[in-house]
Enzyme design. Structure first.
Site, PDB file in Angstrom:
ATOM      1  N   LYS A 188      -6.049 -10.475   1.059  1.00 53.45           N
ATOM      2  CA  LYS A 188      -6.721  -9.358   0.388  1.00 53.45           C
ATOM      3  C   LYS A 188      -7.749  -9.884  -0.630  1.00 53.45           C
ATOM      4  CE  LYS A 188      -6.136  -5.556   0.695  1.00 53.45           C
ATOM      5  NZ  LYS A 188      -6.801  -4.590   1.636  1.00 53.45           N
ATOM      6  N   TYR A 235      -0.368 -12.436   2.127  1.00 58.19           N
ATOM      7  CA  TYR A 235      -0.952 -11.078   2.071  1.00 58.19           C
ATOM      8  C   TYR A 235      -1.970 -10.998   0.941  1.00 58.19           C
ATOM      9  CZ  TYR A 235      -1.466  -6.232   0.528  1.00 58.19           C
ATOM     10  OH  TYR A 235      -1.996  -5.033   0.093  1.00 58.19           O
ATOM     11  N   THR A 259      -6.196  -4.825  -4.074  1.00 54.93           N
ATOM     12  CA  THR A 259      -4.855  -4.607  -4.624  1.00 54.93           C
ATOM     13  C   THR A 259      -4.652  -5.357  -5.941  1.00 54.93           C
ATOM     14  OG1 THR A 259      -2.537  -5.225  -4.239  1.00 54.93           O
ATOM     15  CG2 THR A 259      -4.139  -6.415  -2.947  1.00 54.93           C
ATOM     16  N   ASP A 260      -3.694  -4.874  -6.735  1.00 52.27           N
ATOM     17  CA  ASP A 260      -3.345  -5.589  -7.980  1.00 52.27           C
ATOM     18  C   ASP A 260      -2.768  -6.969  -7.675  1.00 52.27           C
ATOM     19  OD1 ASP A 260      -0.862  -4.717  -6.985  1.00 52.27           O
ATOM     20  OD2 ASP A 260      -0.203  -3.790  -8.858  1.00 52.27           O
ATOM     21  N   GLU A 261      -2.288  -7.151  -6.428  1.00 53.06           N
ATOM     22  CA  GLU A 261      -1.650  -8.425  -6.094  1.00 53.06           C
ATOM     23  C   GLU A 261      -2.635  -9.599  -6.095  1.00 53.06           C
ATOM     24  OE1 GLU A 261       1.351  -8.501  -3.141  1.00 53.06           O
ATOM     25  OE2 GLU A 261       1.792  -6.371  -3.322  1.00 53.06           O
TER      26      GLU A 261
HETATM   27  N1  LIG Z   1       0.590   0.593  -0.199  1.00 52.37           N
HETATM   28  C1  LIG Z   1       0.299   0.069  -1.376  1.00 52.37           C
HETATM   29  O1  LIG Z   1       1.079   0.178  -2.321  1.00 52.37           O
HETATM   30  C2  LIG Z   1      -1.021  -0.635  -1.590  1.00 52.37           C
HETATM   31  C3  LIG Z   1      -1.303  -1.140  -2.860  1.00 52.37           C
HETATM   32  C4  LIG Z   1      -2.527  -1.781  -3.064  1.00 52.37           C
HETATM   33  C5  LIG Z   1      -3.445  -1.884  -2.041  1.00 52.37           C
HETATM   34  N2  LIG Z   1      -3.143  -1.400  -0.816  1.00 52.37           N
HETATM   35  C6  LIG Z   1      -4.158  -1.530   0.244  1.00 52.37           C
HETATM   36  O2  LIG Z   1      -4.452  -0.225   0.712  1.00 52.37           O
HETATM   37  C7  LIG Z   1      -4.776  -0.255   2.102  1.00 52.37           C
HETATM   38  C8  LIG Z   1      -3.897   0.719   2.855  1.00 52.37           C
HETATM   39  O3  LIG Z   1      -2.528   0.378   2.624  1.00 52.37           O
HETATM   40  P1  LIG Z   1      -1.348   1.213   3.294  1.00 52.37           P
HETATM   41  O4  LIG Z   1      -0.168   1.048   2.448  1.00 52.37           O
HETATM   42  O5  LIG Z   1      -1.841   2.553   3.655  1.00 52.37           O
HETATM   43  O6  LIG Z   1      -1.129   0.352   4.618  1.00 52.37           O
HETATM   44  P2  LIG Z   1      -0.493   0.745   6.010  1.00 52.37           P
HETATM   45  O7  LIG Z   1       0.110  -0.513   6.533  1.00 52.37           O
HETATM   46  O8  LIG Z   1       0.366   1.953   5.892  1.00 52.37           O
HETATM   47  O9  LIG Z   1      -1.751   1.155   6.905  1.00 52.37           O
HETATM   48  C9  LIG Z   1      -2.699   0.227   7.340  1.00 52.37           C
HETATM   49  C10 LIG Z   1      -3.440   0.875   8.502  1.00 52.37           C
HETATM   50  O10 LIG Z   1      -4.459  -0.023   8.927  1.00 52.37           O
HETATM   51  C11 LIG Z   1      -4.485  -0.051  10.355  1.00 52.37           C
HETATM   52  N3  LIG Z   1      -5.075  -1.327  10.757  1.00 52.37           N
HETATM   53  C12 LIG Z   1      -4.596  -2.584  10.531  1.00 52.37           C
HETATM   54  N4  LIG Z   1      -5.443  -3.497  11.027  1.00 52.37           N
HETATM   55  C13 LIG Z   1      -6.489  -2.822  11.577  1.00 52.37           C
HETATM   56  C14 LIG Z   1      -7.678  -3.220  12.240  1.00 52.37           C
HETATM   57  N5  LIG Z   1      -7.956  -4.500  12.453  1.00 52.37           N
HETATM   58  N6  LIG Z   1      -8.525  -2.253  12.667  1.00 52.37           N
HETATM   59  C15 LIG Z   1      -8.240  -0.943  12.479  1.00 52.37           C
HETATM   60  N7  LIG Z   1      -7.116  -0.501  11.857  1.00 52.37           N
HETATM   61  C16 LIG Z   1      -6.260  -1.442  11.414  1.00 52.37           C
HETATM   62  C17 LIG Z   1      -3.028   0.123  10.752  1.00 52.37           C
HETATM   63  O11 LIG Z   1      -2.900   0.580  12.089  1.00 52.37           O
HETATM   64  C18 LIG Z   1      -2.553   1.134   9.726  1.00 52.37           C
HETATM   65  O12 LIG Z   1      -2.745   2.455  10.169  1.00 52.37           O
HETATM   66  C19 LIG Z   1      -4.579  -1.705   2.546  1.00 52.37           C
HETATM   67  O13 LIG Z   1      -5.825  -2.338   2.556  1.00 52.37           O
HETATM   68  C20 LIG Z   1      -3.675  -2.293   1.458  1.00 52.37           C
HETATM   69  O14 LIG Z   1      -3.881  -3.680   1.323  1.00 52.37           O
HETATM   70  C21 LIG Z   1      -1.950  -0.788  -0.560  1.00 52.37           C
END
Ligand SMILES: NC(=O)c1ccc[n+]([C@@H]2O[C@H](COP(=O)([O-])OP(=O)(O)OC[C@H]3O[C@@H](n4cnc5c(N)ncnc54)[C@H](O)[C@@H]3O)[C@@H](O)[C@H]2O)c1
Length: 316
Positions: free
Chosen positions: A151, A147, A123-125
């Protein structure tokens, strides 16, 4: 080609699975997700006949070995994580467990098999707040909340498996995603759903925090681009250069829903709230990726989606 999508029942992972099932005829996608509060199998319903769903944890080494032996995956995309900053401030442990130890266990298993690529979704964070200019991939990482620190740990851990064990790792760092199927704890769905319920929307601090917004389908196609063209061992920033302050996003939602500014309630700021993230994404653009969708159009489509899919968010 068999592809393992971890966290594929969440917001971005399910968009990746739905889009791949429709557009990647030679891929066979397996989703592994432990279905925390943030994941739902209904997110995969539109492609349930094309995608195999397995309920399980990325930290479950035995399960991972069974899946690898059965499917002989060529590509793994690790979306699985706890993802909400506010929750990480209240309960960091779930983030250490899933985002760090989970990623470690997954990497450990992957290193015993022959893979073409392991994509770690970062992530950008991880850069921390960037008050001026744009982060580039070689900038120091300065995460400031549990968080982003978790990450950052999995981002660097994945890199270490490339440098130490030759695992074919690629790391993507994307900006703030928006689109359908995002859990209503996150800003856009939270505000739309609260407004639909006749409530006010809680805007943190002065509402002037800046995020760079990326439509989830553009993000998914950026990962497709990395799977095709990325150089192994490299990091790629993914952003659409759509910087907007939270106040502006809130005004846009209100306008989209024909509601007035009196529906905003300014609330105490998040502790340690990063003021701005911003990235330079030239490196992935040099591989041929660029966002397809205009911000205005996809933002409006997103707001409409939550308005039209009340049964989806009410059932969570
Ligand atoms: N949403 C954003 O804007 C954003 C931005 C940058 C990076 N990300 C990264 O992208 C990825 C997906 O983000 P998102 O927004 O879809 O998140 P989300 O919270 O909607 O989904 C995360 C999924 O991971 C599953 N999960 C969590 N722990 C688990 C484990 N131990 N084993 C199996 N499954 C597990 C959850 O059940 C869920 O379905 C993450 O890694 C997040 O850090 C998200």
């Amino acid at each position: 080609m068999n592809v393992l999508i971890t966290g594929g029942a969440g917001f971005i992972g399910s968009c990746f699975a739905r889009t791949a099932a429709l557009e990647k005829a030679d891929w066979n996608c397996v989703v592994l997700d432990k279905l925390t509060y943030a994941g739902s199998e209904t997110n995969l319903e539109p492609v349930s006949d094309k995608v195999t769903f397995v309920k399980g944890d990325i930290a479950d080494t035995d399960l991972l070995n069974r899946l690898f032996q059965k499917y002989e995956f060529r590509v793994v995309v690790n979306f699985a994580a706890e993802t909400h900053v506010d929750r990480s401030i209240k309960n960091p442990e779930a983030f250490i467990t899933n985002d760090i130890i989970g990623a470690y266990r997954l990497l450990e298993v992957c290193k015993s098999y022959d893979l073409d690529q392991f994509v770690q979704i970062s992530t950008d964070e991880v850069y921390g707040e960037v008050l001026e200019g744009f982060s580039v991939e070689t900038d120091p990482l300065m995460p400031r909340n549990p968080y982003s620190a978790s990450k950052c740990a999995s981002d660097r851990l994945a890199f270490s498996y490339f440098a130490t064990y030759d695992l074919p790792v690629v790391i993507s760092r994307c900006s703030n995603n928006y689109g359908p199927y995002q859990h209503p704890e996150k800003l856009i769905p939270l505000f739309v759903t609260r407004l639909m319920e006749g409530k006010k929307v809680p805007l943190y601090g002065d509402g002037m925090n800046i995020r760079d917004w990326l439509y989830v389908e553009d993000h998914v196609r950026a990962i497709f681009c990395l799977i095709d063209k990325a150089e192994i061992g490299e990091v790629y920033n993914i952003s659409a250069n759509e910087e907007h302050v939270n106040k502006e996003i809130t005004h846009m939602i209100l306008e989209e829903m024909s509601l007035g500014l009196e529906r905003i309630e300014y609330v105490e700021d998040r502790v340690g709230h990063d003021r701005r993230y911003s990235m330079n994404s030239q490196k992935i653009r040099d591989l041929g990726w660029k966002p397809r969708y205009s911000f205005q159009e996809s933002f409006s489509k997103t707001v409409q989606w939550y308005r039209q899919n009340e049964s989806w968010w009410k059932s969570l």
